[in-house]
Design an enzyme around this catalytic site. Structure first.
Site, PDB file in Angstrom:
ATOM      1  N   LYS A 179     -57.073 -27.897 -10.466  1.00  0.00           N
ATOM      2  CA  LYS A 179     -56.278 -28.932 -11.111  1.00  0.00           C
ATOM      3  C   LYS A 179     -54.938 -28.994 -10.381  1.00  0.00           C
ATOM      4  O   LYS A 179     -54.036 -28.218 -10.624  1.00  0.00           O
ATOM      5  CB  LYS A 179     -56.062 -28.607 -12.595  1.00  0.00           C
ATOM      6  CG  LYS A 179     -55.849 -29.845 -13.510  1.00  0.00           C
ATOM      7  CD  LYS A 179     -54.574 -30.627 -13.212  1.00  0.00           C
ATOM      8  CE  LYS A 179     -53.360 -29.946 -13.790  1.00  0.00           C
ATOM      9  NZ  LYS A 179     -52.106 -30.761 -13.554  1.00  0.00           N
ATOM     10  N   GLU A 387     -33.551 -21.248 -14.203  1.00  0.00           N
ATOM     11  CA  GLU A 387     -34.138 -21.721 -12.951  1.00  0.00           C
ATOM     12  C   GLU A 387     -33.915 -23.228 -12.822  1.00  0.00           C
ATOM     13  O   GLU A 387     -34.356 -24.005 -13.671  1.00  0.00           O
ATOM     14  CB  GLU A 387     -35.634 -21.418 -12.906  1.00  0.00           C
ATOM     15  CG  GLU A 387     -36.277 -21.796 -11.591  1.00  0.00           C
ATOM     16  CD  GLU A 387     -37.759 -21.461 -11.532  1.00  0.00           C
ATOM     17  OE1 GLU A 387     -38.244 -21.075 -10.461  1.00  0.00           O
ATOM     18  OE2 GLU A 387     -38.443 -21.600 -12.582  1.00  0.00           O
TER      19      GLU A 387
END
Length: 486
Positions: A179, A387
Protein backbone atom coordinates in the site's frame (compact mmCIF):
# COMPACT_ATOMS: atom_id res chain seq x y z
CA UNK A 1 7.28 18.31 -18.07
CA UNK A 2 4.81 15.47 -17.50
CA UNK A 3 2.97 16.29 -20.71
CA UNK A 4 3.02 13.26 -22.99
CA UNK A 5 4.04 10.88 -20.21
CA UNK A 6 1.64 8.03 -19.43
CA UNK A 7 1.44 6.79 -15.85
CA UNK A 8 -0.14 3.53 -14.79
CA UNK A 9 -2.77 4.60 -12.25
CA UNK A 10 -4.82 1.44 -11.67
CA UNK A 11 -4.39 -1.00 -8.82
CA UNK A 12 -2.44 -4.20 -9.44
CA UNK A 13 -4.51 -7.13 -8.14
CA UNK A 14 -4.40 -10.78 -9.19
CA UNK A 15 -1.71 -10.17 -11.82
CA UNK A 16 -3.71 -7.45 -13.61
CA UNK A 17 -4.16 -3.69 -13.50
CA UNK A 18 -7.71 -2.90 -12.47
CA UNK A 19 -9.83 0.03 -11.35
CA UNK A 20 -10.90 0.26 -7.73
CA UNK A 21 -14.12 -1.67 -7.10
CA UNK A 22 -15.88 1.62 -6.31
CA UNK A 23 -14.49 3.37 -9.37
CA UNK A 24 -13.17 6.12 -7.08
CA UNK A 25 -9.92 7.91 -7.85
CA UNK A 26 -7.71 10.57 -6.31
CA UNK A 27 -5.40 13.14 -7.88
CA UNK A 28 -1.64 12.76 -8.04
CA UNK A 29 -0.05 16.20 -8.46
CA UNK A 30 3.45 17.46 -9.18
CA UNK A 31 4.17 19.70 -6.13
CA UNK A 32 6.74 21.72 -8.05
CA UNK A 33 4.19 22.87 -10.64
CA UNK A 34 0.73 21.94 -9.39
CA UNK A 35 0.18 19.89 -12.54
CA UNK A 36 -2.11 16.86 -12.24
CA UNK A 37 -0.15 13.76 -13.20
CA UNK A 38 -2.87 11.12 -12.97
CA UNK A 39 -6.17 10.09 -11.46
CA UNK A 40 -5.19 7.11 -9.34
CA UNK A 41 -7.43 4.23 -8.29
CA UNK A 42 -8.59 4.79 -4.70
CA UNK A 43 -8.81 1.32 -3.19
CA UNK A 44 -10.95 0.50 -0.18
CA UNK A 45 -12.06 -2.53 1.82
CA UNK A 46 -13.48 -4.59 -1.10
CA UNK A 47 -10.21 -4.21 -3.02
CA UNK A 48 -8.19 -5.14 0.06
CA UNK A 49 -10.35 -8.19 0.68
CA UNK A 50 -9.88 -9.35 -2.89
CA UNK A 51 -6.12 -8.80 -2.82
CA UNK A 52 -5.77 -10.63 0.50
CA UNK A 53 -7.78 -13.58 -0.80
CA UNK A 54 -5.59 -13.78 -3.90
CA UNK A 55 -2.43 -13.49 -1.80
CA UNK A 56 -3.60 -16.23 0.56
CA UNK A 57 -4.43 -18.52 -2.34
CA UNK A 58 -1.04 -17.87 -3.92
CA UNK A 59 0.77 -18.59 -0.67
CA UNK A 60 -1.12 -21.80 -0.09
CA UNK A 61 -0.51 -22.88 -3.67
CA UNK A 62 3.22 -22.85 -3.01
CA UNK A 63 4.41 -21.64 -6.42
CA UNK A 64 6.47 -19.00 -4.59
CA UNK A 65 6.30 -19.94 -0.91
CA UNK A 66 7.66 -23.45 -1.49
CA UNK A 67 9.98 -22.54 -4.35
CA UNK A 68 13.61 -23.34 -3.64
CA UNK A 69 15.45 -20.29 -2.22
CA UNK A 70 17.93 -20.32 -5.09
CA UNK A 71 15.10 -20.08 -7.61
CA UNK A 72 13.44 -17.22 -5.70
CA UNK A 73 16.81 -15.52 -5.75
CA UNK A 74 17.07 -15.69 -9.53
CA UNK A 75 13.66 -14.08 -10.02
CA UNK A 76 14.39 -11.27 -7.57
CA UNK A 77 17.74 -10.62 -9.24
CA UNK A 78 15.87 -10.42 -12.55
CA UNK A 79 13.58 -7.81 -10.96
CA UNK A 80 16.62 -5.84 -9.81
CA UNK A 81 18.04 -5.97 -13.34
CA UNK A 82 14.76 -4.65 -14.76
CA UNK A 83 14.77 -1.83 -12.20
CA UNK A 84 18.33 -1.02 -13.23
CA UNK A 85 17.29 -0.89 -16.88
CA UNK A 86 14.40 1.46 -16.01
CA UNK A 87 16.08 3.44 -13.21
CA UNK A 88 15.87 6.80 -14.99
CA UNK A 89 12.17 6.31 -15.66
CA UNK A 90 11.51 5.27 -12.05
CA UNK A 91 13.53 8.18 -10.69
CA UNK A 92 11.66 10.63 -12.91
CA UNK A 93 8.32 9.28 -11.69
CA UNK A 94 9.28 9.83 -8.04
CA UNK A 95 10.61 13.32 -8.74
CA UNK A 96 7.44 14.36 -10.55
CA UNK A 97 5.18 12.68 -8.00
CA UNK A 98 6.62 13.97 -4.72
CA UNK A 99 8.96 16.82 -5.66
CA UNK A 100 12.35 15.48 -4.63
CA UNK A 101 15.43 16.44 -6.69
CA UNK A 102 16.21 14.11 -9.56
CA UNK A 103 19.72 13.52 -8.21
CA UNK A 104 18.19 12.30 -4.95
CA UNK A 105 15.70 10.09 -6.79
CA UNK A 106 18.52 8.46 -8.75
CA UNK A 107 20.31 7.81 -5.47
CA UNK A 108 17.13 6.22 -4.14
CA UNK A 109 17.01 3.93 -7.17
CA UNK A 110 20.54 2.73 -6.46
CA UNK A 111 19.51 2.02 -2.88
CA UNK A 112 16.33 0.20 -3.89
CA UNK A 113 18.10 -1.95 -6.48
CA UNK A 114 20.91 -2.70 -4.06
CA UNK A 115 18.40 -3.79 -1.42
CA UNK A 116 16.62 -6.20 -3.77
CA UNK A 117 19.94 -7.73 -4.80
CA UNK A 118 21.22 -8.01 -1.24
CA UNK A 119 18.13 -9.76 0.09
CA UNK A 120 17.99 -12.03 -2.95
CA UNK A 121 21.58 -13.10 -2.34
CA UNK A 122 20.94 -13.65 1.37
CA UNK A 123 18.08 -16.07 1.09
CA UNK A 124 19.97 -19.15 -0.11
CA UNK A 125 22.78 -18.62 2.39
CA UNK A 126 20.78 -18.78 5.62
CA UNK A 127 20.85 -22.20 7.25
CA UNK A 128 18.49 -23.81 9.73
CA UNK A 129 19.72 -25.35 12.96
CA UNK A 130 20.21 -28.76 14.48
CA UNK A 131 19.75 -28.51 18.23
CA UNK A 132 22.08 -30.45 20.55
CA UNK A 133 20.36 -33.64 21.76
CA UNK A 134 21.18 -37.17 22.74
CA UNK A 135 21.25 -40.05 20.27
CA UNK A 136 17.59 -40.82 20.95
CA UNK A 137 16.39 -37.60 19.29
CA UNK A 138 16.94 -35.29 16.33
CA UNK A 139 15.86 -31.68 16.84
CA UNK A 140 15.57 -29.26 13.92
CA UNK A 141 14.87 -25.53 13.89
CA UNK A 142 13.33 -24.55 10.54
CA UNK A 143 12.70 -21.06 9.20
CA UNK A 144 9.51 -20.71 7.16
CA UNK A 145 7.65 -17.80 5.51
CA UNK A 146 4.86 -16.17 7.50
CA UNK A 147 2.16 -16.02 4.83
CA UNK A 148 0.57 -12.76 3.69
CA UNK A 149 2.53 -9.56 4.40
CA UNK A 150 1.02 -6.09 4.02
CA UNK A 151 3.57 -3.30 3.58
CA UNK A 152 2.47 0.30 4.09
CA UNK A 153 5.18 2.69 2.95
CA UNK A 154 5.69 6.48 3.11
CA UNK A 155 5.95 9.13 0.43
CA UNK A 156 9.39 10.62 1.12
CA UNK A 157 11.50 7.80 -0.38
CA UNK A 158 8.82 5.96 -2.35
CA UNK A 159 10.72 3.15 -4.04
CA UNK A 160 13.59 2.84 -1.59
CA UNK A 161 11.24 2.35 1.36
CA UNK A 162 9.23 -0.07 -0.77
CA UNK A 163 12.33 -2.14 -1.48
CA UNK A 164 13.30 -2.20 2.20
CA UNK A 165 9.96 -3.85 2.98
CA UNK A 166 9.18 -6.07 0.03
CA UNK A 167 12.68 -7.43 -0.70
CA UNK A 168 13.12 -9.46 2.52
CA UNK A 169 9.41 -10.35 2.64
CA UNK A 170 9.47 -11.76 -0.89
CA UNK A 171 12.88 -13.37 -0.46
CA UNK A 172 11.55 -15.24 2.57
CA UNK A 173 8.72 -16.68 0.45
CA UNK A 174 5.74 -14.56 1.49
CA UNK A 175 2.95 -13.09 -0.62
CA UNK A 176 3.16 -9.29 -0.38
CA UNK A 177 0.51 -6.59 -0.70
CA UNK A 178 1.97 -3.09 -1.00
CA UNK A 179 0.00 0.00 0.00
CA UNK A 180 1.99 3.02 -1.25
CA UNK A 181 1.31 6.48 0.10
CA UNK A 182 -1.47 8.36 -1.64
CA UNK A 183 1.06 11.20 -2.01
CA UNK A 184 3.45 9.16 -4.18
CA UNK A 185 1.84 5.99 -5.59
CA UNK A 186 3.01 6.04 -9.20
CA UNK A 187 6.42 4.37 -9.00
CA UNK A 188 4.97 1.46 -7.01
CA UNK A 189 2.51 0.79 -9.82
CA UNK A 190 5.32 0.86 -12.37
CA UNK A 191 7.25 -1.54 -10.16
CA UNK A 192 4.29 -3.95 -10.26
CA UNK A 193 4.61 -4.24 -14.04
CA UNK A 194 8.33 -4.93 -13.71
CA UNK A 195 7.69 -7.58 -11.03
CA UNK A 196 5.26 -9.34 -13.35
CA UNK A 197 7.82 -9.19 -16.16
CA UNK A 198 10.49 -10.59 -13.84
CA UNK A 199 8.38 -13.69 -13.26
CA UNK A 200 6.89 -13.25 -9.81
CA UNK A 201 3.92 -15.65 -9.74
CA UNK A 202 0.31 -14.51 -9.75
CA UNK A 203 -0.79 -13.11 -6.39
CA UNK A 204 2.72 -12.95 -4.96
CA UNK A 205 3.04 -9.17 -5.30
CA UNK A 206 0.08 -6.78 -5.49
CA UNK A 207 -0.25 -2.99 -5.17
CA UNK A 208 -3.22 -1.19 -3.62
CA UNK A 209 -3.08 2.60 -4.02
CA UNK A 210 -5.38 4.41 -1.63
CA UNK A 211 -5.60 6.16 1.71
CA UNK A 212 -4.49 4.96 5.11
CA UNK A 213 -7.97 5.18 6.61
CA UNK A 214 -9.42 3.07 3.80
CA UNK A 215 -7.07 0.59 2.13
CA UNK A 216 -4.49 0.71 4.92
CA UNK A 217 -7.04 0.17 7.66
CA UNK A 218 -8.63 -2.72 5.80
CA UNK A 219 -5.29 -4.50 5.49
CA UNK A 220 -4.46 -3.86 9.15
CA UNK A 221 -7.80 -5.30 10.32
CA UNK A 222 -7.75 -8.30 7.99
CA UNK A 223 -7.83 -11.68 9.69
CA UNK A 224 -5.87 -13.14 6.77
CA UNK A 225 -2.88 -10.77 6.87
CA UNK A 226 -0.11 -12.32 8.94
CA UNK A 227 2.30 -9.41 9.15
CA UNK A 228 2.10 -5.64 8.82
CA UNK A 229 5.25 -3.66 7.96
CA UNK A 230 4.92 0.10 8.25
CA UNK A 231 7.02 3.22 7.91
CA UNK A 232 5.36 6.51 8.83
CA UNK A 233 4.25 8.61 11.76
CA UNK A 234 4.21 7.41 15.35
CA UNK A 235 0.52 8.28 15.64
CA UNK A 236 -0.43 6.02 12.74
CA UNK A 237 1.93 3.32 13.98
CA UNK A 238 0.08 3.20 17.30
CA UNK A 239 -3.24 2.93 15.47
CA UNK A 240 -1.98 0.01 13.40
CA UNK A 241 -0.94 -1.85 16.54
CA UNK A 242 -4.47 -1.40 17.87
CA UNK A 243 -5.91 -2.79 14.64
CA UNK A 244 -3.63 -5.82 14.94
CA UNK A 245 -4.95 -6.43 18.45
CA UNK A 246 -8.54 -6.04 17.30
CA UNK A 247 -8.05 -8.62 14.55
CA UNK A 248 -5.69 -11.60 14.57
CA UNK A 249 -2.66 -10.40 16.57
CA UNK A 250 -0.72 -10.10 13.34
CA UNK A 251 2.92 -9.15 13.68
CA UNK A 252 3.46 -5.41 13.36
CA UNK A 253 6.88 -3.99 12.52
CA UNK A 254 7.11 -0.22 12.75
CA UNK A 255 9.59 2.44 11.71
CA UNK A 256 8.05 5.66 12.98
CA UNK A 257 8.92 9.27 13.75
CA UNK A 258 12.17 10.87 14.78
CA UNK A 259 13.63 14.04 16.26
CA UNK A 260 17.24 13.07 15.89
CA UNK A 261 20.03 14.80 17.85
CA UNK A 262 23.28 15.67 16.08
CA UNK A 263 25.90 16.45 18.74
CA UNK A 264 28.97 18.54 17.93
CA UNK A 265 31.73 18.67 20.54
CA UNK A 266 34.34 21.42 20.57
CA UNK A 267 37.19 18.97 19.95
CA UNK A 268 35.96 17.94 16.47
CA UNK A 269 38.19 18.96 13.61
CA UNK A 270 37.44 20.78 10.35
CA UNK A 271 34.38 22.77 11.46
CA UNK A 272 33.54 23.72 7.88
CA UNK A 273 33.16 20.08 6.88
CA UNK A 274 31.17 19.23 9.99
CA UNK A 275 28.89 22.24 9.42
CA UNK A 276 28.29 21.14 5.84
CA UNK A 277 27.30 17.66 7.03
CA UNK A 278 25.08 19.13 9.75
CA UNK A 279 23.25 21.26 7.19
CA UNK A 280 22.84 18.36 4.77
CA UNK A 281 21.52 16.20 7.62
CA UNK A 282 18.43 18.40 7.86
CA UNK A 283 18.05 19.94 4.40
CA UNK A 284 18.53 16.79 2.31
CA UNK A 285 15.22 15.78 0.67
CA UNK A 286 13.71 19.08 1.93
CA UNK A 287 13.96 17.78 5.50
CA UNK A 288 11.34 15.14 4.67
CA UNK A 289 13.52 12.43 6.20
CA UNK A 290 12.72 10.26 9.20
CA UNK A 291 16.31 10.41 10.47
CA UNK A 292 16.82 14.09 9.67
CA UNK A 293 19.31 15.68 12.07
CA UNK A 294 16.72 18.24 13.12
CA UNK A 295 18.19 18.91 16.59
CA UNK A 296 21.73 20.28 16.37
CA UNK A 297 23.40 20.23 19.79
CA UNK A 298 26.59 22.32 19.79
CA UNK A 299 29.06 22.81 22.62
CA UNK A 300 28.78 26.45 23.66
CA UNK A 301 32.54 27.04 23.35
CA UNK A 302 32.18 26.88 19.53
CA UNK A 303 28.47 27.49 19.10
CA UNK A 304 28.47 31.02 17.63
CA UNK A 305 31.26 30.23 15.21
CA UNK A 306 29.74 26.89 14.23
CA UNK A 307 26.26 28.29 13.57
CA UNK A 308 27.77 30.84 11.21
CA UNK A 309 29.40 28.03 9.28
CA UNK A 310 26.08 26.14 9.12
CA UNK A 311 24.37 29.24 7.76
CA UNK A 312 27.05 29.54 5.09
CA UNK A 313 26.62 25.88 4.15
CA UNK A 314 22.85 26.33 3.93
CA UNK A 315 23.30 29.10 1.36
CA UNK A 316 24.42 26.42 -1.11
CA UNK A 317 21.42 24.19 -0.39
CA UNK A 318 18.58 26.34 -1.68
CA UNK A 319 15.51 24.76 -3.29
CA UNK A 320 15.30 24.66 -7.07
CA UNK A 321 13.69 22.87 -9.99
CA UNK A 322 13.56 19.20 -8.98
CA UNK A 323 14.46 18.22 -12.53
CA UNK A 324 17.71 20.22 -12.38
CA UNK A 325 20.53 17.82 -11.38
CA UNK A 326 22.19 20.69 -9.49
CA UNK A 327 19.21 21.36 -7.20
CA UNK A 328 19.94 20.26 -3.64
CA UNK A 329 16.37 20.72 -2.39
CA UNK A 330 13.12 20.29 -4.25
CA UNK A 331 9.45 20.93 -3.50
CA UNK A 332 7.48 20.03 -0.39
CA UNK A 333 5.26 17.05 -1.16
CA UNK A 334 1.84 18.75 -0.96
CA UNK A 335 -0.05 21.77 0.33
CA UNK A 336 -0.91 20.12 3.63
CA UNK A 337 2.73 19.46 4.50
CA UNK A 338 3.78 22.89 3.17
CA UNK A 339 1.28 24.60 5.45
CA UNK A 340 2.26 22.41 8.41
CA UNK A 341 5.94 23.34 8.11
CA UNK A 342 5.17 27.06 7.88
CA UNK A 343 2.97 26.75 10.99
CA UNK A 344 5.88 25.25 12.91
CA UNK A 345 8.15 28.07 11.76
CA UNK A 346 5.61 30.61 12.98
CA UNK A 347 5.44 28.82 16.35
CA UNK A 348 9.21 28.90 16.64
CA UNK A 349 9.24 32.67 16.24
CA UNK A 350 6.33 33.15 18.65
CA UNK A 351 7.97 30.98 21.32
CA UNK A 352 11.17 33.03 21.25
CA UNK A 353 13.61 31.05 19.13
CA UNK A 354 16.02 33.17 17.08
CA UNK A 355 15.34 32.83 13.35
CA UNK A 356 18.75 33.00 11.67
CA UNK A 357 17.82 32.16 8.08
CA UNK A 358 14.94 31.11 5.84
CA UNK A 359 11.52 30.74 7.37
CA UNK A 360 9.65 31.64 4.20
CA UNK A 361 8.19 29.96 1.14
CA UNK A 362 10.03 30.54 -2.10
CA UNK A 363 8.46 33.14 -4.39
CA UNK A 364 6.79 31.83 -7.52
CA UNK A 365 4.82 28.68 -8.35
CA UNK A 366 5.32 25.40 -6.54
CA UNK A 367 5.54 24.33 -2.91
CA UNK A 368 9.06 25.36 -1.90
CA UNK A 369 10.40 26.49 1.51
CA UNK A 370 13.80 28.05 2.13
CA UNK A 371 16.22 26.20 4.41
CA UNK A 372 15.43 27.49 7.89
CA UNK A 373 17.73 27.72 10.91
CA UNK A 374 16.64 28.58 14.45
CA UNK A 375 19.21 29.28 17.18
CA UNK A 376 18.61 29.60 20.90
CA UNK A 377 16.09 26.75 20.90
CA UNK A 378 15.18 25.24 24.26
CA UNK A 379 13.75 21.76 24.96
CA UNK A 380 10.39 23.25 25.94
CA UNK A 381 9.82 24.84 22.53
CA UNK A 382 7.52 23.10 20.06
CA UNK A 383 10.10 23.17 17.27
CA UNK A 384 12.57 21.54 19.63
CA UNK A 385 10.33 18.62 20.53
CA UNK A 386 7.96 17.75 17.68
CA UNK A 387 8.84 16.17 14.36
CA UNK A 388 8.39 18.83 11.67
CA UNK A 389 9.38 16.79 8.61
CA UNK A 390 10.63 19.82 6.74
CA UNK A 391 13.76 21.96 6.23
CA UNK A 392 13.81 23.41 9.76
CA UNK A 393 16.92 23.12 11.96
CA UNK A 394 16.80 23.77 15.71
CA UNK A 395 20.13 24.64 17.35
CA UNK A 396 20.70 24.00 21.07
CA UNK A 397 23.75 24.82 23.17
CA UNK A 398 25.37 22.70 25.88
CA UNK A 399 28.37 22.98 28.20
CA UNK A 400 29.11 19.44 29.37
CA UNK A 401 29.05 15.94 27.97
CA UNK A 402 26.47 14.91 30.54
CA UNK A 403 24.21 17.79 29.51
CA UNK A 404 24.52 16.81 25.84
CA UNK A 405 23.55 13.21 26.57
CA UNK A 406 20.56 14.28 28.65
CA UNK A 407 19.31 16.67 25.94
CA UNK A 408 19.83 14.08 23.20
CA UNK A 409 17.78 11.47 25.07
CA UNK A 410 15.10 13.93 26.23
CA UNK A 411 12.65 12.94 23.50
CA UNK A 412 10.03 10.23 22.96
CA UNK A 413 11.88 9.26 19.78
CA UNK A 414 14.97 7.15 19.26
CA UNK A 415 15.53 6.57 15.55
CA UNK A 416 18.99 8.07 14.96
CA UNK A 417 21.67 10.14 16.65
CA UNK A 418 25.03 11.54 15.63
CA UNK A 419 28.12 12.81 17.37
CA UNK A 420 31.26 14.56 16.21
CA UNK A 421 34.44 14.29 18.27
CA UNK A 422 38.11 13.27 18.03
CA UNK A 423 38.14 11.78 21.54
CA UNK A 424 37.70 8.02 21.18
CA UNK A 425 36.93 7.55 24.87
CA UNK A 426 34.18 10.17 24.65
CA UNK A 427 32.86 8.60 21.46
CA UNK A 428 32.48 5.21 23.15
CA UNK A 429 30.96 6.67 26.32
CA UNK A 430 28.39 8.78 24.51
CA UNK A 431 27.54 6.16 21.87
CA UNK A 432 26.64 3.60 24.52
CA UNK A 433 24.41 6.03 26.40
CA UNK A 434 22.47 7.44 23.45
CA UNK A 435 18.98 5.95 23.31
CA UNK A 436 18.84 5.36 19.59
CA UNK A 437 18.54 2.52 17.12
CA UNK A 438 21.55 3.81 15.22
CA UNK A 439 24.40 6.20 15.99
CA UNK A 440 26.49 7.96 13.37
CA UNK A 441 30.00 8.92 14.52
CA UNK A 442 31.78 11.67 12.56
CA UNK A 443 29.26 11.29 9.74
CA UNK A 444 25.51 11.49 9.24
CA UNK A 445 23.37 8.71 7.72
CA UNK A 446 26.30 6.45 6.93
CA UNK A 447 25.75 2.76 6.29
CA UNK A 448 24.85 0.25 3.61
CA UNK A 449 22.66 -2.81 3.16
CA UNK A 450 24.66 -4.78 5.71
CA UNK A 451 23.48 -2.55 8.59
CA UNK A 452 20.06 -2.81 10.28
CA UNK A 453 17.91 0.34 10.17
CA UNK A 454 15.29 1.11 12.81
CA UNK A 455 14.56 2.79 16.10
CA UNK A 456 13.70 2.45 19.78
CA UNK A 457 11.12 4.09 22.05
CA UNK A 458 8.32 5.67 19.99
CA UNK A 459 10.38 5.49 16.81
CA UNK A 460 9.28 1.90 16.42
CA UNK A 461 10.41 -1.68 16.82
CA UNK A 462 11.27 -3.08 13.39
CA UNK A 463 14.52 -3.32 11.47
CA UNK A 464 14.90 -2.80 7.76
CA UNK A 465 17.95 -3.80 5.71
CA UNK A 466 20.60 -6.44 6.53
CA UNK A 467 19.90 -10.16 6.97
CA UNK A 468 18.18 -9.34 10.27
CA UNK A 469 15.16 -8.05 8.34
CA UNK A 470 14.56 -11.58 7.03
CA UNK A 471 13.86 -12.64 10.61
CA UNK A 472 10.80 -10.37 10.68
CA UNK A 473 9.22 -12.06 7.67
CA UNK A 474 9.80 -15.67 8.67
CA UNK A 475 8.66 -18.03 11.40
CA UNK A 476 10.66 -20.50 13.45
CA UNK A 477 9.35 -24.06 13.57
CA UNK A 478 10.77 -26.53 16.08
CA UNK A 479 10.79 -30.18 14.99
CA UNK A 480 11.60 -32.85 17.59
CA UNK A 481 12.06 -36.36 16.19
CA UNK A 482 12.21 -39.43 18.38
CA UNK A 483 14.70 -42.01 17.10
CA UNK A 484 14.92 -45.71 17.73
CA UNK A 485 18.09 -46.70 19.53
CA UNK A 486 19.58 -50.14 20.10
Amino acid sequence: MAAGLAFESRAFIDDAFVDAASGDTFESRNPATGEILAQVASCDEPDAERAVAVAREAFAGGEWSRLAPGKRKRILLRLADLMEAHKHELALIDTLDMGKPISSSLGDMAGAIGCIRYQAECIDKLYGEVAPTGEESLALVLREPLGVVAAIVPWNFPLMMTAWKIAPALAAGNSVILKPSEKSPLSALRLAALAREAGLPRGTFQVLPGFGHTAGKALALSMEVDCLAFTGSTQVGKQLMQYAGQSNLKRVYLECGGKSPNIVFADCKDLDQVASHAAAAIFHNQGEVCIAGSRLLVENAIREEFVERVLKAAEGMQPGDPLDPDSFMGAIVDETQHRRILDYIRQGVEEGARLRSGGQPLDGPGLFILPTVFDGVTPSMTIGREEIFGPVLSVFGFDTEEEAIFMANDTPYGLAAGLWSQDIDRIMRVTRRLQSGQVFVNNWAGGDQTMPFGGVKQSGNGRDKSHHSLEEYSELKSVWMALQTE
